[in-house]
Design a protein around this motif. Structure first.
Motif, PDB file in Angstrom:
ATOM      1  N   ILE A 147       0.883  -1.177   0.000  1.00  0.00           N
ATOM      2  CA  ILE A 147       0.000   0.000   0.000  1.00  0.00           C
ATOM      3  C   ILE A 147       0.913   1.218   0.000  1.00  0.00           C
ATOM      4  N   THR A 148       0.751   2.098  -0.991  1.00  0.00           N
ATOM      5  CA  THR A 148       1.742   3.166  -1.186  1.00  0.00           C
ATOM      6  C   THR A 148       1.079   4.540  -1.266  1.00  0.00           C
ATOM      7  N   PRO A 149       1.854   5.604  -1.026  1.00  0.00           N
ATOM      8  CA  PRO A 149       1.296   6.962  -0.948  1.00  0.00           C
ATOM      9  C   PRO A 149       1.379   7.717  -2.273  1.00  0.00           C
ATOM     10  N   THR A 158       7.377   1.373  -6.890  1.00  0.00           N
ATOM     11  CA  THR A 158       8.361   0.369  -7.325  1.00  0.00           C
ATOM     12  C   THR A 158       9.340   0.019  -6.194  1.00  0.00           C
ATOM     13  N   ARG A 159       9.438   0.863  -5.168  1.00  0.00           N
ATOM     14  CA  ARG A 159      10.410   0.597  -4.081  1.00  0.00           C
ATOM     15  C   ARG A 159      10.156  -0.739  -3.387  1.00  0.00           C
ATOM     16  N   PRO A 160       8.929  -1.069  -2.962  1.00  0.00           N
ATOM     17  CA  PRO A 160       8.733  -2.427  -2.430  1.00  0.00           C
ATOM     18  C   PRO A 160       8.514  -3.468  -3.521  1.00  0.00           C
ATOM     19  N   ALA A 173      -0.940  -4.946  -5.248  1.00  0.00           N
ATOM     20  CA  ALA A 173      -0.584  -3.543  -4.993  1.00  0.00           C
ATOM     21  C   ALA A 173      -1.823  -2.672  -4.964  1.00  0.00           C
ATOM     22  N   LYS A 174      -1.923  -1.853  -3.888  1.00  0.00           N
ATOM     23  CA  LYS A 174      -3.002  -0.848  -3.787  1.00  0.00           C
ATOM     24  C   LYS A 174      -2.300   0.498  -3.752  1.00  0.00           C
ATOM     25  N   PRO A 175      -2.262   1.202  -4.891  1.00  0.00           N
ATOM     26  CA  PRO A 175      -1.587   2.501  -4.903  1.00  0.00           C
ATOM     27  C   PRO A 175      -2.477   3.574  -4.271  1.00  0.00           C
ATOM     28  N   ALA A 176      -1.884   4.724  -4.014  1.00  0.00           N
ATOM     29  CA  ALA A 176      -2.688   5.855  -3.537  1.00  0.00           C
ATOM     30  C   ALA A 176      -3.693   6.225  -4.618  1.00  0.00           C
ATOM     31  N   GLU A 177      -4.865   6.649  -4.214  1.00  0.00           N
ATOM     32  CA  GLU A 177      -5.890   7.021  -5.194  1.00  0.00           C
ATOM     33  C   GLU A 177      -5.376   8.151  -6.098  1.00  0.00           C
ATOM     34  N   GLN A 178      -4.489   9.006  -5.525  1.00  0.00           N
ATOM     35  CA  GLN A 178      -3.964  10.138  -6.302  1.00  0.00           C
ATOM     36  C   GLN A 178      -2.852   9.712  -7.263  1.00  0.00           C
ATOM     37  N   GLY A 228       3.254   5.410   4.120  1.00  0.00           N
ATOM     38  CA  GLY A 228       2.209   6.431   4.253  1.00  0.00           C
ATOM     39  C   GLY A 228       2.319   7.112   5.602  1.00  0.00           C
ATOM     40  N   GLY A 229       1.214   7.694   6.052  1.00  0.00           N
ATOM     41  CA  GLY A 229       1.226   8.466   7.289  1.00  0.00           C
ATOM     42  C   GLY A 229       1.298   7.574   8.531  1.00  0.00           C
ATOM     43  N   THR A 230       1.815   8.146   9.619  1.00  0.00           N
ATOM     44  CA  THR A 230       1.988   7.381  10.858  1.00  0.00           C
ATOM     45  C   THR A 230       0.636   6.931  11.429  1.00  0.00           C
ATOM     46  N   ASP A 231      -0.376   7.783  11.360  1.00  0.00           N
ATOM     47  CA  ASP A 231      -1.680   7.382  11.915  1.00  0.00           C
ATOM     48  C   ASP A 231      -2.289   6.252  11.090  1.00  0.00           C
ATOM     49  N   THR A 232      -2.101   6.297   9.752  1.00  0.00           N
ATOM     50  CA  THR A 232      -2.598   5.186   8.918  1.00  0.00           C
ATOM     51  C   THR A 232      -1.806   3.925   9.237  1.00  0.00           C
ATOM     52  N   GLY A 233      -0.505   4.078   9.472  1.00  0.00           N
ATOM     53  CA  GLY A 233       0.340   2.924   9.809  1.00  0.00           C
ATOM     54  C   GLY A 233      -0.183   2.187  11.034  1.00  0.00           C
ATOM     55  N   GLU A 250       6.801   2.283   6.437  1.00  0.00           N
ATOM     56  CA  GLU A 250       7.619   3.479   6.175  1.00  0.00           C
ATOM     57  C   GLU A 250       6.697   4.662   6.384  1.00  0.00           C
ATOM     58  N   LEU A 251       6.907   5.418   7.462  1.00  0.00           N
ATOM     59  CA  LEU A 251       5.899   6.399   7.860  1.00  0.00           C
ATOM     60  C   LEU A 251       6.425   7.840   7.786  1.00  0.00           C
ATOM     61  N   GLY A 252       5.800   8.698   8.529  1.00  0.00           N
ATOM     62  CA  GLY A 252       6.083  10.127   8.411  1.00  0.00           C
ATOM     63  C   GLY A 252       7.355  10.563   9.120  1.00  0.00           C
ATOM     64  N   GLU A 384       4.218  18.500  14.369  1.00  0.00           N
ATOM     65  CA  GLU A 384       3.342  17.784  13.435  1.00  0.00           C
ATOM     66  C   GLU A 384       3.873  17.857  12.011  1.00  0.00           C
ATOM     67  N   GLU A 385       3.703  16.751  11.285  1.00  0.00           N
ATOM     68  CA  GLU A 385       4.149  16.710   9.891  1.00  0.00           C
ATOM     69  C   GLU A 385       3.162  17.523   9.049  1.00  0.00           C
ATOM     70  N   ILE A 386       3.649  18.584   8.390  1.00  0.00           N
ATOM     71  CA  ILE A 386       2.757  19.455   7.616  1.00  0.00           C
ATOM     72  C   ILE A 386       2.620  18.926   6.190  1.00  0.00           C
TER      73      ILE A 386
END
Ligand code: NAD
Length: 484
Positions: A147-149, A158-160, A173-178, A228-233, A250-252, A384-386
Motif C-alpha cells: 500500500i503506497t502513498p 516500485t520501491r517495495p 498492490a493498492k496505490p494511492a488514489e492520487q 504512508g502516514g503514521t496514523d494510517t500505519g 515506512e511512515l512520516g 506535526e508533519e505538515i
C-alpha cells in the motif's frame, strides 16, 4: 477525453465488481484526467486469490534465473517508456520535471539493483551435533500486499515492488488514489513481461479505507508493506493483527536539519531550502522541516532566508521553477491551516500569503513557500508533519541542546548535520535517533544503502540487502545422518 484505467488481477484487466469508478483531476489545472476502479473487498479477495494461486502453482518462487530476466526486462521497459511515465507524473501529481525524471530513474535502478541481488538471497548450513547437518533456507514470504502513498507515486510504488518480486513473492498492490494512473502504467508494463506469470503481480485501485483496509485485514496475505502516514500505519498494524501477518512500515517524519556556525554556510542554506524544505513542494517524508541553527549563526541565516525564499520561482512544470503545486485541495487546506497557526505561534520570516490566485496559477493548488522563526520546539508547528512548503527555524545553544531538540518528536526518519568539525558531526549523528543521518548534505539515498525509520517513523528497511531480506522468511531443515 479522460482515460479509463482498470484493475489488473490474475493477468486480466477488470473493472471493480461494483462497477464504481473514481475521478482524478490535474492539480495544476483542475482538468479531469482519468477515472479508475473504486475497488472493494470482493476485488481484493479476487486479487489475493490470484496471487496465492500463482505463488503456489507457478515456478516463479523457485526460478531465480527467470526472476533476474524479468526484473531486467522490467527495468528496460520502464526506461523505454520514461517519457510516458514522466508525463503521467507531471499531469497526475503536479510534479516538476526533475522530480518526475528522478522517480523514473530511481524505479529503473531499483529493478536493476534487485535483479543483481537475487542470487545473494541464501541461507547457511551448520553442524549442530556430531551426526547431523542443519540447513537454514531463506524462502519468499508468500503473498505481499503493498500500500503506497501519492507523494512519489512511482518511486514509492516500485520501491517495495522490485525487492518483493526479486525475493519470489506474489504481490497485490493498492496505490494511492492520487497515483493510480502511474500505477496502471506500471501494471501495463508488467503485463507485457512474459516471464512474470499471471497472478504474480496484481493491481487493485481504490480508497484506503475500502480496498486498502481489505488488503491489510486479509487472512491470506502474508505481509503488508505500507508507506504512508503514521496514523494510517497504526490502523494497518491493527488490521494486520487478524492473521498476525508481517508488517513493514515506512511512515512520516519531522526531520531536523542542524546547522552549526562553523558549517559551509551558503551550501547549508541552499540545501536547507532546495533539498530539504521545499523539494516536491515539501511533500516528502524526508523533508527537513525543522531547521535547527546554532544561536551565533541565527541572525545571518534568517536574513538569508528573508531574501532567498521570496525569490523562489513558483509554477507548473512547464517553466523552470523551484516549487510546484501541492497535490489537492485537501492538502492545500491542510498546509494553509498550519500557516495560520504559525502566524499565531511564531515569527513570520517569508511567505505566509496563502494560496496563489493570480493568473494561470490560480487554477492550481499553488501555495507560497513559508518560513517561521523562533518556533517553540514543543509547538504543533514543530511537532506535526505538515507535508507542504513550510519551514520552522529553531535556534539552539550547543550540541546537547541541538540533540535534545532533534530528538524531541515522535518521529525518527532522517536527520542532517552541517559542520566542518567531524567530531561534532559524528557525536550528533550517534546521538540523534533517526534511520538515516546525513553529514554536510541532505536527501541522498542509495539503492545499496538501507533506509527506514526509528520510533514512529517506521518498522523495517527498504533498499540494500536488508530491503530484500524483508520479503523472505527463514526455514530450518535438520538432517539426522546416523544414530540418534
Ligand atoms: P496515507 O497514510 O493517507 O495513505 C497512504 C496509503 O494508505 C494510500 O494508498 C491510502 O489509500 C492508504 N490508506 C489510507 N487509509 C487506509 C486504511 N485505513 N487502511 C489501509 N490503507 C489505507 O498517506 P499519504 O497522504 O498518501 O502520504 C503521505 C504520508 O506518507 C506522509 O505522512 C509521509 O511522511 C508518508 N511517507 C513516508 C515515506 C517513507 O518512506 N517513510 C515515504 C513517503 C511518504
Amino acid at each position: 477525453m479522460a482515460q479509463e484505467f482498470q484493475n489488473y488481477i490474475g493477468g486480466q484487466w477488470l473493472d471493480a465488481q461494483s462497477g464504481e469508478r473514481l475521478e482524478w483531476h490535474d492539480p495544476a489545472t483542475g482538468e479531469l484526467l482519468h477515472t479508475f476502479p473504486r475497488s472493494g473487498k470482493a476485488d481484493v479477495d479476487a486479487a489475493v486469490a490470484a496471487a496465492r494461486e500463482a505463488f503456489e502453482t507457478s515456478d516463479w518462487r523457485l526460478s531465480p534465473e527467470k526472476r533476474i530476466t524479468a526484473l531486467k526486462k522490467f527495468a528496460a521497459r520502464l526506461r523505454e517508456r520514461e517519457g510516458e511515465l514522466r508525463t503521467m507524473l507531471i499531469r497526475e501529481s503536479g510534479k516538476l520535471f526533475p522530480v518526475a525524471r528522478s522517480e523514473v530513474t530511481t524505479s529503473v535502478e531499483s529493478a536493476e539493483h534487485y535483479a543483481g541481488l537475487i542470487n545473494w538471497v541464501y541461507g547457511r548450513a551448520n553442524e549442530p551435533s556430531p551426526e547431523s547437518i542443519s540447513i537454514l533456507l531463506r524462502e519468499p514470504l508468500g503473498v505481499v500486499g503493498q500500500i503506497t502513498p501519492w507523494n512519489l507515486p512511482l518511486a514509492l510504488f516500485t520501491r517495495p515492488l522490485a525487492p518483493g518480486l526479486a525475493a519470489g513473492c506474489a504481490v497485490v498492490a493498492k496505490p494511492a488514489e492520487q497515483g493510480s494512473g502511474v500505477a496502471a502504467l506500471v501494471a501495463q508494463i508488467i503485463s507485457e513481461i512474459e516471464e512474470i506469470p499471471a497472478g504474480i503481480f496484481n493491481l487493485v485501485t481504490g480508497l484506503g479505507e475500502e480496498a486498502g483496509d481489505a488488503l491489510a485485514r486479509h487472512e491470506d496475505v502474508d505481509m503488508i508493506n505500507f508507506t504512508g502516514g503514521t496514523d494510517t500505519g497504526r490502523l494497518i498494524m491493527q488490521a494486520a493483527a487478524t492473521n498476525l501477518k508481517k508488517v513493514a512500515l515506512e511512515l512520516g517524519g519531522k526531520s531536523p536539519n542542524i546547522i552549526f556556525a562553523d558549517a559551509d554556510f551558503e551550501r547549508a542554506v541552499k540545501n536547507a531550502l532546495n533539498a530539504a524544505a521545499f523539494w516536491n513542494a515539501g511533500q516528502v517524508c524526508t523533508a527537513g522541516s525543522r531547521l535547527l541553527v546554532e544561536a551565533s549563526a541565527h541572525d545571518q541565516l534568517v536574513d538569508r532566508l528573508r531574501t532567498m525564499v521570496p525569490a523562489l520561482k513558483i509554477g507548473p512544470t512547464t517553466e523552470r521553477v523551484a516549487v510546484g503545486p501541492v497535490i489537492s485541495q485537501e492538502q492545500l487546506d491542510r498546509v494553509l491551516s498550519y500557516v495560520e497557526l504559525g502566524k499565531q505561534e511564531a515569527q513570520l520570516v517569508a511567505g505566509g500569503g496563502g494560496r496563489l490566485t493570480e493568473g494561470p496559477l490560480g487554477k492550481g493548488f499553488f501555495v507560497e513557500p513559508t518560513v517561521f522563526d523562533r518556533v517553540n520546539p514543543n509547538s504543533r508547528l514543530a511537532q506535526e508533519e505538515i507535508f507542504g512548503p513550510v519551514l520552522s527555524v529553531i535556534p539552539f545553544a550547543d550540541i546537547e541542546e541541538a540533540v535534545k531538540i532533534a530528538n524531541n518528536t515522535r518521529y525518527g526518519l532522517v536527520a542532517a548535520v552541517w559542520t566542518n568539525d567531524i567530531n561534532k558531526a559524528l557525536m550528533v549523528a550517534k546521538k540523534v535517533r533517526a534511520g538515516t543521518v546525513w553529514i554536510n548534505t541532505f536527501g541522498k539515498l542509495f539503492h545499496s544503502m538501507e533506509f527506514g525509520g526509528m520510533k514512529q517513523s517506521g518498522l523495517g528497511r527498504h533498499y540494500g540487502l536488508e530491503g530484500l531480506l524483508e520479503f523472505t522468511e527463514l526455514k530450518h531443515i535438520h538432517i539426522q545422518l546416523s544414530g540418534e
